[in-house]
Scaffold this active site. Structure first.
Site, PDB file in Angstrom:
ATOM      1  N   CYS A  54     -12.141  -2.999  45.112  1.00  0.00           N
ATOM      2  CA  CYS A  54     -12.223  -4.320  44.495  1.00  0.00           C
ATOM      3  C   CYS A  54     -13.664  -4.660  44.121  1.00  0.00           C
ATOM      4  CB  CYS A  54     -11.676  -5.388  45.448  1.00  0.00           C
ATOM      5  SG  CYS A  54      -9.892  -5.262  45.740  1.00  0.00           S
ATOM      6  N   HIS A  97     -12.804 -10.743  44.796  1.00  0.00           N
ATOM      7  CA  HIS A  97     -12.619 -11.584  45.977  1.00  0.00           C
ATOM      8  C   HIS A  97     -13.946 -11.925  46.635  1.00  0.00           C
ATOM      9  CE1 HIS A  97     -13.368  -8.202  48.742  1.00  0.00           C
ATOM     10  NE2 HIS A  97     -12.484  -7.474  48.073  1.00  0.00           N
TER      11      HIS A  97
END
Length: 209
Positions: free
Chosen positions: A185, A166
């Site tokens: 992430c 992201h």
């Protein structure tokens, strides 16, 4: 010993279009070997000469996009989990899972600008969790039952979920450039996630090593 029906489904799950481009022979865990690490040894190799795939390198804090063996684009630095990157991840430990994945969803309305979900935890991660006592046999069976019904792994087990690539959204670019800060992430800048979204799609293979 992996039951025959589970072994068959493990191979099947790894060969689904959303998971892998070809069937994978899953090695055994004899001697307590790290199954994900064993599979990672051959993961950073293109499946065919024209494959578009992504390599995230923990040591170099870099994300590279390849077409076969040719480098298409490289993004540095990237941020990973604040607790590092490991083959075995537990829910809430802020670790980025190492392994071989596929992008399975895009969220363009994420607080992180764009969120590209990957199919963690994979069947090898589930198998390791069983071997290490993180999953009970019932947990392991439930994992595959869910995978069979939905075509992607459950996100609310002891291994956690919601792992992806992201952008920053409104996060501080200075912190991003200096520290690993995510909950597991892989984070890139907003400009980089926009560019990455132009290059990859659902089904793109992602290797995190």
């Amino acid at each position: 010993m992996i039951p025959v029906n589970r072994r068959r489904f493990l191979a099947m799950a790894l060969s689904l279009p959303a998971v892998a481009s070809a069937a994978v022979n899953v090695p055994s865990l004899a001697g307590g070997a790290d199954l994900v690490e064993t599979m990672l040894a051959r993961a950073p190799v293109p499946r065919h000469s024209n494959e578009l795939w992504v390599l995230v390198d923990d040591q170099e804090a870099a994300l590279s996009v390849f077409r076969g063996n040719a480098l298409v684009e490289r993004f540095v630095p990237v941020s990973l989990g604040r607790s590092g990157a490991k083959t075995q991840r537990i829910r809430g430990d802020n670790v980025t899972p190492l392994g071989e994945f596929r992008i399975n969803r895009f969220n363009y309305e994420s607080q992180w600008r764009t969120f590209m979900s990957i199919d963690y935890p994979t069947p090898p991660h589930a198998r390791m969790a069983l071997e290490k006592g993180i999953y009970s046999q019932a947990d392991y069976d439930d994992y595959f039952d869910y995978y069979r019904r939905h075509g992607y792994p459950p996100q609310n087990t002891a291994l956690g979920g919601a792992i992806g690539i992201h952008g920053l959204g409104s996060a501080d670019p200075d912190i991003h450039g200096r520290y690993h800060w995510t909950q597991g992430c892989v984070a890139v800048t907003n400009a980089q996630i926009d560019r990455l979204a132009e290059l990859v799609g659902v089904g793109t293979r992602v290797v995190i090593r």
